[in-house]
Design a protein around this motif. Sequence first.
Motif, mmCIF file in Angstrom:
data_model
loop_
_atom_site.group_PDB
_atom_site.id
_atom_site.type_symbol
_atom_site.label_atom_id
_atom_site.label_comp_id
_atom_site.label_asym_id
_atom_site.label_seq_id
_atom_site.Cartn_x
_atom_site.Cartn_y
_atom_site.Cartn_z
ATOM 1 N N THR A 160 0.851 -1.179 0.000
ATOM 2 C CA THR A 160 0.000 0.000 0.000
ATOM 3 C C THR A 160 0.885 1.226 0.000
ATOM 4 O OG1 THR A 160 -1.692 -1.178 1.247
ATOM 5 C CG2 THR A 160 -1.822 1.212 1.257
ATOM 6 N N LEU A 161 0.680 2.096 -0.999
ATOM 7 C CA LEU A 161 1.521 3.276 -1.152
ATOM 8 C C LEU A 161 0.724 4.553 -0.936
ATOM 9 C CD1 LEU A 161 3.429 2.283 -4.416
ATOM 10 C CD2 LEU A 161 4.214 2.039 -2.063
ATOM 11 N N ASP A 162 1.241 5.397 -0.079
ATOM 12 C CA ASP A 162 0.732 6.745 0.105
ATOM 13 C C ASP A 162 1.970 7.600 0.344
ATOM 14 O OD1 ASP A 162 -1.215 8.673 0.217
ATOM 15 O OD2 ASP A 162 -2.311 7.755 1.871
ATOM 16 N N GLY A 163 1.943 8.850 -0.047
ATOM 17 C CA GLY A 163 3.118 9.696 0.059
ATOM 18 C C GLY A 163 3.730 9.920 -1.307
ATOM 19 N N THR A 164 5.029 10.231 -1.345
ATOM 20 C CA THR A 164 5.708 10.513 -2.610
ATOM 21 C C THR A 164 6.742 9.437 -2.918
ATOM 22 O OG1 THR A 164 7.335 11.917 -1.494
ATOM 23 C CG2 THR A 164 5.397 13.015 -2.409
ATOM 24 N N PHE A 165 6.863 9.142 -4.208
ATOM 25 C CA PHE A 165 7.765 8.080 -4.655
ATOM 26 C C PHE A 165 8.459 8.504 -5.927
ATOM 27 C CE2 PHE A 165 4.394 6.351 -2.230
ATOM 28 C CZ PHE A 165 5.042 5.488 -1.380
ATOM 29 N N GLY A 166 9.614 7.896 -6.175
ATOM 30 C CA GLY A 166 10.245 8.023 -7.472
ATOM 31 C C GLY A 166 9.501 7.098 -8.424
ATOM 32 N N SER A 167 10.177 6.110 -8.967
ATOM 33 C CA SER A 167 9.489 5.127 -9.804
ATOM 34 C C SER A 167 9.246 3.868 -8.972
ATOM 35 C CB SER A 167 10.290 4.809 -11.069
ATOM 36 O OG SER A 167 11.568 4.304 -10.748
ATOM 37 N N VAL A 168 8.164 3.163 -9.312
ATOM 38 C CA VAL A 168 7.764 1.974 -8.567
ATOM 39 C C VAL A 168 7.548 0.834 -9.555
ATOM 40 C CG1 VAL A 168 6.013 0.971 -7.053
ATOM 41 C CG2 VAL A 168 6.626 3.392 -6.816
ATOM 42 N N ILE A 169 8.188 -0.307 -9.290
ATOM 43 C CA ILE A 169 8.022 -1.498 -10.118
ATOM 44 C C ILE A 169 7.662 -2.646 -9.183
ATOM 45 C CG2 ILE A 169 9.107 -3.075 -11.761
ATOM 46 C CD1 ILE A 169 11.105 -0.755 -12.375
ATOM 47 N N PHE A 170 6.373 -3.017 -9.180
ATOM 48 C CA PHE A 170 5.876 -4.092 -8.334
ATOM 49 C C PHE A 170 5.374 -5.229 -9.215
ATOM 50 C CE2 PHE A 170 4.428 -1.396 -4.414
ATOM 51 C CZ PHE A 170 5.732 -1.364 -3.967
ATOM 52 N N GLY A 171 5.547 -6.460 -8.739
ATOM 53 C CA GLY A 171 5.055 -7.614 -9.468
ATOM 54 C C GLY A 171 3.847 -8.258 -8.819
ATOM 55 N N ASP A 172 3.411 -7.730 -7.675
ATOM 56 C CA ASP A 172 2.270 -8.297 -6.970
ATOM 57 C C ASP A 172 1.250 -7.188 -6.737
ATOM 58 O OD1 ASP A 172 0.656 -10.099 -5.615
ATOM 59 O OD2 ASP A 172 2.156 -10.637 -4.105
ATOM 60 N N SER A 173 0.155 -7.511 -6.129
ATOM 61 C CA SER A 173 -0.933 -6.558 -5.919
ATOM 62 C C SER A 173 -0.485 -5.357 -5.103
ATOM 63 C CB SER A 173 -2.083 -7.242 -5.188
ATOM 64 O OG SER A 173 -2.562 -8.321 -5.950
ATOM 65 N N PHE A 174 -0.978 -4.175 -5.501
ATOM 66 C CA PHE A 174 -0.677 -2.976 -4.736
ATOM 67 C C PHE A 174 -1.832 -2.001 -4.822
ATOM 68 C CE2 PHE A 174 0.831 -2.029 -8.971
ATOM 69 C CZ PHE A 174 0.576 -0.683 -9.170
ATOM 70 N N SER A 175 -1.882 -1.105 -3.834
ATOM 71 C CA SER A 175 -2.906 -0.070 -3.773
ATOM 72 C C SER A 175 -2.230 1.289 -3.713
ATOM 73 C CB SER A 175 -3.771 -0.217 -2.515
ATOM 74 O OG SER A 175 -4.482 -1.420 -2.542
ATOM 75 N N LEU A 176 -2.705 2.206 -4.513
ATOM 76 C CA LEU A 176 -2.270 3.603 -4.441
ATOM 77 C C LEU A 176 -3.346 4.361 -3.682
ATOM 78 C CD1 LEU A 176 -1.005 4.344 -8.063
ATOM 79 C CD2 LEU A 176 0.354 3.854 -6.024
ATOM 80 N N MET A 177 -2.979 4.939 -2.568
ATOM 81 C CA MET A 177 -3.923 5.697 -1.773
ATOM 82 C C MET A 177 -4.051 7.107 -2.350
ATOM 83 S SD MET A 177 -4.656 3.200 0.060
ATOM 84 C CE MET A 177 -5.784 3.866 1.258
ATOM 85 N N SER A 178 -4.991 7.881 -1.840
ATOM 86 C CA SER A 178 -5.319 9.181 -2.435
ATOM 87 C C SER A 178 -4.160 10.167 -2.430
ATOM 88 C CB SER A 178 -6.520 9.801 -1.723
ATOM 89 O OG SER A 178 -6.229 10.016 -0.358
#
Length: 188
Positions: free
Chosen positions: A141-159
């Motif tokens: 689960t991602l919230d906040g700021t990120f550079g680039s993201v490479i995931f191979g499994d399920s993920f959620s982007l929060m508001s």
Amino acid sequence: GSFSNKGTVTGTVHTGQDLSSEASAAQDASTQAAGLTATQTFGSITSDKTVTGVSGLNVIQVNGDINLNNGSLTLTGPADAVFVVNVTGKITLVGSGGIVVGGSVQQGDLLVNMTGSGSLVNTHVGNGVEGTLLAPNGGGTLDGTFGSVIFGDSFSLMSGATSTFPECQPGPKQTIQGEIYKCDNGSP
């Protein structure tokens, strides 16, 4: 894996795409990064920590979790320092702070490589992970700021999730890794 979103996607979401070659490339990159010889090794990181690197490649091995509450893991060094941070556990960030670069290190010179599988990352508004977050067998689960993201499994982007990786400048080419575009300008 799957993607869920509680916020707004300002680009195009593609579904039903065959990304098997990109997934394989991400797995290969993760395996190669995990095989690098560590220049510094730590157990779990649970409070502010600054790691100072040298010119060239710096491989930081974290044997455990990065669990920070209002704290940061800061990678600092000269302008030609490159960091690979291999994490065997999970990343949990709350409050403010995150995994950031300092000194003359650019966010494009940081790779955070998650070597486990499953739900590996949990962050909140006020957190940040600069550089590239690579987890070919993980999600979270991602919230906040990120550079680039490479995931191979399920993920959620929060508001509050925002990508801050700089856009590609004119250069030799662009390549796609999953659904994330990455500049290929000679940097790792």
